[in-house]
Write an enzyme that holds these catalytic residues in place. Structure first.
Site, short mmCIF file in Angstrom:
data_model
loop_
_atom_site.label_atom_id
_atom_site.label_comp_id
_atom_site.label_asym_id
_atom_site.label_seq_id
_atom_site.Cartn_x
_atom_site.Cartn_y
_atom_site.Cartn_z
N CYS A 17 55.64 114.57 120.99
CA CYS A 17 57.12 114.14 120.89
C CYS A 17 57.16 112.95 122.03
O CYS A 17 58.31 112.19 122.09
CB CYS A 17 58.12 115.22 121.51
N HIS A 27 72.10 107.80 113.57
CA HIS A 27 71.29 106.69 112.86
C HIS A 27 70.89 105.61 113.95
O HIS A 27 70.74 104.35 113.59
CB HIS A 27 71.51 106.05 111.71
N GLU A 40 67.47 120.99 117.23
CA GLU A 40 66.68 120.00 116.60
C GLU A 40 66.19 120.60 115.27
O GLU A 40 65.73 119.80 114.38
CB GLU A 40 65.57 119.75 117.67
#
EC number: 4.-.-.-
Length: 123
Positions: free
Chosen positions: A23, A67, A112
């Site tokens: 990550c 985004h 998530e």
């Protein structure tokens, strides 16, 4: 105690600093967010809070997140837009946008994935 909750989604990228795993690399999620309000009284229409008000405020918060690379959002300037900190950010931003007394913002949950969720509340 009454509660009301809305759920919406946004997509964004991030990476975690000092994570020591995959990550640390730039990657993305389709985040599911749940916002819950609570209160002891209903309005004259028998509602705690209009779902449309909650949904509109949440979509407004998403304008800053959807985004994008979350690491570029000033709130995450330390480089760690973890799910926990995303939940905190959304909570703070929702508080700024909501005037729903006698109800109060209670909880923000950030998924998530369907199996991995973090939340933030003031309690």
């Amino acid at each position: 105690m009454y509660t009301a909750r809305v759920e919406e989604w946004f997509a964004a990228a991030h990476f975690l600093v000092n994570f020591h795993g995959k990550c640390e690399n730039l990657h993305g999620h389709n985040y599911k967010v749940r916002v819950t309000v609570k209160g002891t009284e209903l309005d004259e229409g028998g509602m705690l809070c209009d779902f449309g008000i909650l949904k509109s405020a949440l979509k407004d918060v998403f304008k800053e997140l959807d985004h994008c690379n979350l690491n570029d959002v000033p709130f995450f300037s330390d480089g760690n837009p973890s799910a926990e900190r995303i939940a905190e950010y959304i909570f703070i931003e929702m508080e700024k946008r909501l005037d729903i007394e006698p109800a109060a913002l209670s909880l923000v949950e950030v998924f998530e994935t369907e199996k991995h969720v973090a939340s933030y509340s003031r309690q």
